[in-house]
Design a protein around this motif. Structure first.
Motif, PDB file in Angstrom:
ATOM      1  N   ARG A  59       0.803  -1.233   0.000  1.00  0.00           N
ATOM      2  CA  ARG A  59       0.000   0.000   0.000  1.00  0.00           C
ATOM      3  C   ARG A  59       0.828   1.271   0.000  1.00  0.00           C
ATOM      4  NH1 ARG A  59      -2.613  -4.101   2.178  1.00  0.00           N
ATOM      5  NH2 ARG A  59      -4.875  -4.259   1.866  1.00  0.00           N
ATOM      6  N   TYR A  60       1.982   1.224   0.615  1.00  0.00           N
ATOM      7  CA  TYR A  60       2.801   2.442   0.738  1.00  0.00           C
ATOM      8  C   TYR A  60       4.248   2.196   0.317  1.00  0.00           C
ATOM      9  CZ  TYR A  60      -1.093   3.228   4.036  1.00  0.00           C
ATOM     10  OH  TYR A  60      -2.312   3.312   4.630  1.00  0.00           O
ATOM     11  N   PRO A  61       4.472   1.741  -0.929  1.00  0.00           N
ATOM     12  CA  PRO A  61       5.861   1.446  -1.327  1.00  0.00           C
ATOM     13  C   PRO A  61       6.773   2.662  -1.196  1.00  0.00           C
ATOM     14  CG  PRO A  61       4.380   1.473  -3.242  1.00  0.00           C
ATOM     15  CD  PRO A  61       3.520   1.526  -2.024  1.00  0.00           C
ATOM     16  N   GLU A  62       6.201   3.848  -1.468  1.00  0.00           N
ATOM     17  CA  GLU A  62       7.018   5.077  -1.445  1.00  0.00           C
ATOM     18  C   GLU A  62       7.544   5.363  -0.039  1.00  0.00           C
ATOM     19  OE1 GLU A  62       3.763   4.870  -1.875  1.00  0.00           O
ATOM     20  OE2 GLU A  62       3.011   6.046  -0.186  1.00  0.00           O
ATOM     21  N   LEU A  63       6.776   4.917   0.967  1.00  0.00           N
ATOM     22  CA  LEU A  63       7.176   5.133   2.347  1.00  0.00           C
ATOM     23  C   LEU A  63       8.494   4.412   2.650  1.00  0.00           C
ATOM     24  CD1 LEU A  63       5.799   6.458   4.841  1.00  0.00           C
ATOM     25  CD2 LEU A  63       5.067   4.167   5.459  1.00  0.00           C
ATOM     26  N   TYR A  64       8.575   3.198   2.162  1.00  0.00           N
ATOM     27  CA  TYR A  64       9.797   2.416   2.371  1.00  0.00           C
ATOM     28  C   TYR A  64      10.943   2.985   1.534  1.00  0.00           C
ATOM     29  CZ  TYR A  64       7.254  -1.239   4.932  1.00  0.00           C
ATOM     30  OH  TYR A  64       6.532  -1.933   5.869  1.00  0.00           O
ATOM     31  N   GLN A  65      10.635   3.291   0.262  1.00  0.00           N
ATOM     32  CA  GLN A  65      11.676   3.800  -0.634  1.00  0.00           C
ATOM     33  C   GLN A  65      12.269   5.098  -0.103  1.00  0.00           C
ATOM     34  OE1 GLN A  65      13.103   2.298  -3.056  1.00  0.00           O
ATOM     35  NE2 GLN A  65      11.709   0.571  -3.312  1.00  0.00           N
ATOM     36  N   SER A  66      11.403   5.948   0.486  1.00  0.00           N
ATOM     37  CA  SER A  66      11.891   7.262   0.926  1.00  0.00           C
ATOM     38  C   SER A  66      12.869   7.147   2.091  1.00  0.00           C
ATOM     39  CB  SER A  66      10.711   8.147   1.321  1.00  0.00           C
ATOM     40  OG  SER A  66      10.098   7.614   2.491  1.00  0.00           O
ATOM     41  N   GLN A  67      12.915   5.985   2.733  1.00  0.00           N
ATOM     42  CA  GLN A  67      13.838   5.796   3.850  1.00  0.00           C
ATOM     43  C   GLN A  67      15.266   5.494   3.365  1.00  0.00           C
ATOM     44  OE1 GLN A  67      11.662   6.893   6.547  1.00  0.00           O
ATOM     45  NE2 GLN A  67      13.126   5.533   7.544  1.00  0.00           N
ATOM     46  N   LEU A  68      15.356   5.125   2.090  1.00  0.00           N
ATOM     47  CA  LEU A  68      16.643   4.651   1.583  1.00  0.00           C
ATOM     48  C   LEU A  68      17.599   5.787   1.271  1.00  0.00           C
ATOM     49  CD1 LEU A  68      15.443   1.843  -0.849  1.00  0.00           C
ATOM     50  CD2 LEU A  68      16.036   1.663   1.571  1.00  0.00           C
ATOM     51  N   LYS A  69      18.859   5.521   1.472  1.00  0.00           N
ATOM     52  CA  LYS A  69      19.892   6.491   1.098  1.00  0.00           C
ATOM     53  C   LYS A  69      20.061   6.478  -0.415  1.00  0.00           C
ATOM     54  CE  LYS A  69      22.723   6.713   5.181  1.00  0.00           C
ATOM     55  NZ  LYS A  69      24.072   6.636   5.722  1.00  0.00           N
ATOM     56  N   LYS A  70      20.533   7.578  -0.935  1.00  0.00           N
ATOM     57  CA  LYS A  70      20.698   7.639  -2.393  1.00  0.00           C
ATOM     58  C   LYS A  70      22.067   7.114  -2.794  1.00  0.00           C
ATOM     59  CE  LYS A  70      17.464  11.395  -3.155  1.00  0.00           C
ATOM     60  NZ  LYS A  70      17.038  11.446  -1.740  1.00  0.00           N
ATOM     61  N   ILE A  71      22.366   5.970  -2.357  1.00  0.00           N
ATOM     62  CA  ILE A  71      23.621   5.336  -2.749  1.00  0.00           C
ATOM     63  C   ILE A  71      23.301   3.913  -3.156  1.00  0.00           C
ATOM     64  CG2 ILE A  71      25.230   6.668  -1.353  1.00  0.00           C
ATOM     65  CD1 ILE A  71      24.881   4.424   0.785  1.00  0.00           C
ATOM     66  N   SER A  72      24.196   3.302  -3.889  1.00  0.00           N
ATOM     67  CA  SER A  72      23.875   1.977  -4.379  1.00  0.00           C
ATOM     68  C   SER A  72      24.146   0.909  -3.332  1.00  0.00           C
ATOM     69  CB  SER A  72      24.664   1.684  -5.647  1.00  0.00           C
ATOM     70  OG  SER A  72      26.031   1.793  -5.361  1.00  0.00           O
ATOM     71  N   TYR A  73      25.042   1.200  -2.389  1.00  0.00           N
ATOM     72  CA  TYR A  73      25.395   0.151  -1.441  1.00  0.00           C
ATOM     73  C   TYR A  73      25.951   0.752  -0.171  1.00  0.00           C
ATOM     74  CZ  TYR A  73      27.939  -3.654   0.728  1.00  0.00           C
ATOM     75  OH  TYR A  73      28.407  -4.573   1.636  1.00  0.00           O
ATOM     76  N   GLU A  74      25.512   0.224   0.963  1.00  0.00           N
ATOM     77  CA  GLU A  74      26.166   0.603   2.208  1.00  0.00           C
ATOM     78  C   GLU A  74      26.599  -0.655   2.938  1.00  0.00           C
ATOM     79  OE1 GLU A  74      24.822   3.846   4.976  1.00  0.00           O
ATOM     80  OE2 GLU A  74      24.787   2.179   6.392  1.00  0.00           O
ATOM     81  N   PRO A  75      27.852  -0.689   3.402  1.00  0.00           N
ATOM     82  CA  PRO A  75      28.311  -1.897   4.098  1.00  0.00           C
ATOM     83  C   PRO A  75      27.434  -2.199   5.290  1.00  0.00           C
ATOM     84  CG  PRO A  75      30.131  -0.382   3.715  1.00  0.00           C
ATOM     85  CD  PRO A  75      28.875   0.348   3.352  1.00  0.00           C
ATOM     86  N   GLY A  76      27.292  -3.442   5.599  1.00  0.00           N
ATOM     87  CA  GLY A  76      26.436  -3.872   6.698  1.00  0.00           C
ATOM     88  C   GLY A  76      27.072  -3.673   8.061  1.00  0.00           C
ATOM     89  N   PHE A  77      28.301  -3.159   8.108  1.00  0.00           N
ATOM     90  CA  PHE A  77      28.917  -2.913   9.416  1.00  0.00           C
ATOM     91  C   PHE A  77      29.639  -1.575   9.393  1.00  0.00           C
ATOM     92  CE2 PHE A  77      33.351  -3.816   8.269  1.00  0.00           C
ATOM     93  CZ  PHE A  77      33.185  -4.465   7.064  1.00  0.00           C
TER      94      PHE A  77
END
Lengths: 594, 239
Positions: A547-565
């Motif tokens: 229902r709210y895909p944009e809500l999740y997308q808007s949380q993301l950083k504008k980078i292709s990858y961030e290390p998990g640590f």
């Protein structure tokens, strides 16, 4: 201690099926399960100590290490959070001088969170030594703190702290009926057992726990089993956050529930029944025992019921803080004194349930409805509702509405009607069927309560536009990770991975592929898990992501990858060894793409 | 006429009372598994053997074979999911194959190879778990336990003892032993017990035998697990 344990075991006739009850008494007495008690019990019950330890470690209300003489648990349901739970527990922690999850140094008090206690209409709520506390606020916390610091026994605490209200706001077909004790059984014997089963069949009654299996069919299957030792079990382990209707039904309509169970016993020819009451409803225990005794005196339980030659009695078993025990086969395991781990199916409980004997397990509301149908006939019930969902549904409504409480509606009622009745305005969405159900958005309120549209075991949580969907989802996902029994890999590991992945996104560390990875993980848990818990655990994410895909997308950083640590953090030891702390000895976590 | 099901379109006969796993193995069809062992009552917890039966996901090791079932086993979708379930088992514990003495004889590792698992995919949990080296001949490295309960079942059903149990809930699940001290040395386990040899990973090991068979000459160094498994289990299941 030796005598205490010896007496306890004797009271329970050395039955290992009573292990939960025995452990509950020990926990209440000592505030933990001492090692010596385990050793002695193992001898007395002729049960390996490992089995006792595994049960202690499985249930949230048992502990291997000492807890406070006053053990306080605060309900962690989303509805408690909406009523200010977070600041309350912080206040309580400060006042009592004990950290959440800890025991105070003097051993007097311990404080922790617990899953929804079923008081969502009168929260923030909690438990003290298992007894329900409602309407918590600063004033009540001050009072509780004083009582604890004076070490006042619980029975000297003011009654109003423990007051639990029914809050029946809108009664309907079932709740408006008050049936005379024994009248459903009399009607059954008068009409005939077969005939009553066929009335039940005509009523179209389906299981009220949520799954919706036809009640008459279940009873019929069980009655046709070649094995003649059979059992009736009432599932009163309503652990789905936001549900509290069974609490009210057992408080005010218990006779009718027990009558429904006895009716079932007559039809399937069972001699023993169990009410599996969730541990959080300890406050109902004595009252229910009294009602059972009353029924025995009235000839409605025990030997030769209503002089019809029928023998049947009901035992109450208390749970000990495990949501999974609401799953019928896990509940049966728990009744047998074991960890609540769902069984492999087939065989189903109707063929091999309690002690591997044919067993009918039904919800509280189902038994109550069955008793009414026995009196009024199948058509009375079937005339109401929809084609596939007959009769009414009792809802527990809570969250952002003016009048939280118990409502009963014919199936087919629109969500909008319900919202209007409970005084909800400026609504963002509704969680129907609890965390394991569906989140619906405010353009879907024409949808209906029905098995074929929006099925619910009773939970109905309203959220207004001031609420943050991701916070709601996060609360639900943490709940499932906490309650997963751990039996199967996809649920045990998957729900924890889901928690991590969601935290990562919500905390703003997610990057391009992370929502896709989140959804992929959800699908895996949903399709590959062993039981209903795992199969629905990802629903909070899946139904809101849809229902709210944009809500999740808007949380993301504008980078292709961030290390998990934490890259820079990982260099800390190296810096210390090299005695360096200059700019060259530090790493940026990511380089933002502009 | 004998009864049959189909697995990936091929007809597989079965006898009344057989599970899908038993029917498949007897017919020479490998279904990946870790918690299943032909000598013990099935458990159904690892979920690697999940297959699709008439469109519904079921564990092959516990689900009975029934006339007319159309079973999907070797599909891309299931292989992908099985690989992820295996990855979950890896990240949940501490599995460092190169430094583990079970490498090459480890079923978890072999299943991972079979499913073409090339990385962990998920973030590692790095749990803090203990090693119990108290016993003279048998040791437990909890870092590698995957809660398959094979040792529990072997001890109960073959050795006539009750040495092991799984305790706790959810991620806090852990293997415990039947001794007041909680240590293996105080249990009645012996190195000859089947429970001491059944572990599909390197969680339960026999001491002093670590490298008697050199790396390179171990079970899965030259054979895939499907082949080994079928050679070992085919006859028993087929009888």
């Amino acid at each position: 201690m030796t005598k205490f344990i010896q007496d306890l075991a004797e009271t329970h006739r050395y039955q290992s099926t009573h292990l939960l009850d025995i452990l509950r008494s020990i926990q209440t007495h000592y505030h933990y399960i001492p090692e010596a008690a385990i050793e002695q019990l193992a001898e007395l019950l002729k049960t390996p100590r490992t089995q006792i330890i595994s049960v202690v470690e499985f249930y949230s209300f048992f502990h291997l290490s000492p807890h406070g003489e006053y053990e306080i648990l605060i309900s962690d349901s989303i509805t408690d959070h909406m009523l200010g739970k977070k600041s309350l527990i912080d206040y309580l922690s400060k006042k009592l001088n004990v950290a959440v999850g800890e025991v105070r140094q003097d051993g007097v008090v311990s404080l922790d969170n617990t899953s929804c206690t079923g008081m969502c209409d009168q929260g923030p709520a909690g438990l003290v030594n298992g007894h329900a506390l409602t309407h918590l606020d600063h004033q009540r916390i001050d009072l509780i703190t004083d009582l604890i610091n004076q070490q006042k026994p619980l029975n000297e605490w003011p009654d109003n702290l423990f007051l639990v209200e029914d809050n029946i706001i809108k009664p309907g077909l079932l709740l408006n009926q008050s049936i005379n004790q024994g009248s459903a059984l009399q009607a059954t014997f008068k009409r005939g057992l077969k005939e009553t089963l066929s009335e039940l069949e005509q009523s179209g009654l389906r299981g009220r726990g949520g799954a919706g299996f036809k009640t008459a069919t279940k009873w019929k299957f069980c009655s046709e089993e070649p094995e003649t030792l059979r059992y009736v079990v009432c599932n009163a382990d309503e652990g789905e956050p936001g549900t509290f209707k069974d609490r009210v039904l057992l408080n005010t309509y218990a006779h009718q529930v027990f009558e429904g169970m006895t009716l079932c016993a007559a039809i399937i020819e069972a001699q023993q029944g169990f009410l599996y009451l969730r541990g959080e409803y300890l406050h109902l225990y004595e009252k229910l025992q009294g009602i059972l005794e009353e029924r025995r005196q009235a000839g409605l339980l025990g030997n030769n019921i209503l002089k019809q030659g029928m023998n049947f009695d009901i035992e109450i078993c208390l749970g000990a803080g495990a949501y999974i025990c609401g799953e019928e086969s896990a509940l049966i395991e728990s009744l047998e004194g074991k960890m609540g781990i769902p069984r492999n199916r087939p065989p189903y409980p109707v063929t091999q349930g309690y002690l591997d004997k044919p067993t009918v397990v039904n919800n509280v509301e189902t038994f109550m409805a069955a008793a009414s149908i026995a009196i009024n006939g199948g058509a009375w019930f079937a005339n109401i509702g929809t084609e596939k969902s007959k009769g009414t549904k009792i809802l527990s409504i809570c969250g952002d509405c003016a009048r939280p409480g118990i409502y009963e509606y014919p199936f087919g009622t629109s969500i909008q009607t319900v919202l209007d009745d409970c005084g909800a305005s400026d609504v963002l969405g509704v969680q129907i069927g609890g965390p394991s159900g569906t989140f619906i958005a405010n353009h879907e309120f024409k949808r209906q309560l029905a098995f074929e549209d929006l099925a619910t075991g009773g939970s109905f949580i309203v959220f207004d536009n001031s609420r943050n969907i991701l916070e709601i989802v996060n609360n639900f996902i943490h709940f499932f990770a906490h309650e997963s029994c751990g039996f199967c890999t996809p649920c045990r590991v998957g729900t924890s991975l889901l928690k991590k992945q969601l935290d990562k996104i919500i905390e703003g560390h997610g990057s391009a592929g992370d929502v896709v990875a989140l959804e992929e993980l959800c699908q895996l848990i949903k399709t590959q898990s062993h039981c209903g818990l795992g199969q629905t655990a990802a629903n909070p994410v899946l139904t809101t992501l849809e229902r709210y895909p944009e809500l999740y997308q808007s949380q993301l950083k504008k980078i292709s990858y961030e290390p998990g640590f934490d890259l820079d953090g990982a260099l800390e030891t190296a810096r210390r060894l090299a005695k360096r702390n200059d700019a060259g000895a530090h790493l940026a976590q990511v380089e933002e793409e502009s | 006429m004998s009864k049959s099901i189909t697995i990936d379109g091929n007809t597989v006969p079965f006898e009344e009372g057989q599970t899908i796993m038993e029917a498949a193995t007897a017919a020479g069809v490998y279904i990946p598994h870790l918690c299943h062992h032909l000598e013990f009552a099935p458990h159904g917890s690892c979920k690697l053997c999940n297959v699709k039966v008439n469109g519904r996901v079921c564990s092959a090791c516990t689900f009975p074979a029934m006339e007319g079932q159309e079973v999907l086993n070797n599909t891309q979708e299931l292989t992908d999911d099985r690989q992820k379930i295996t990855q979950m088992l890896f990240v949940e514990g501490n599995h460092f194959c190169p430094s583990c003495e079970k490498t090459g004889n480890c079923q978890l590792q072999a299943v991972a190879y079979h499913l073409n698992m090339l990385d962990d995919h998920y973030p590692l949990f790095f749990p803090t778990r203990k090693v119990d080296a108290s016993h003279a001949e048998v040791m437990i490295d909890h870092n590698r336990c995957i809660f398959c309960t094979l040792c529990v079942r072997a001890s109960q059903q073959k050795d006539g003892k009750d040495v092991f149990a799984i305790s706790g809930r959810g991620l806090k699940k852990h293997l415990i032993v039947n001794a007041q001290s909680g240590l293996l040395k105080d249990t009645d386990i012996e190195a000859t017990d089947q429970a001491a040899h059944i572990c599909p990973t390197g969680a339960i090991l026999i001491k002093h035998t670590a490298y008697q068979v050199p790396i390179g000459e171990r079970i899965y160094d030259h054979k895939q697990i499907d082949q080994v498994s079928l050679e070992k289990e085919h006859d028993q299941h087929g009888k």
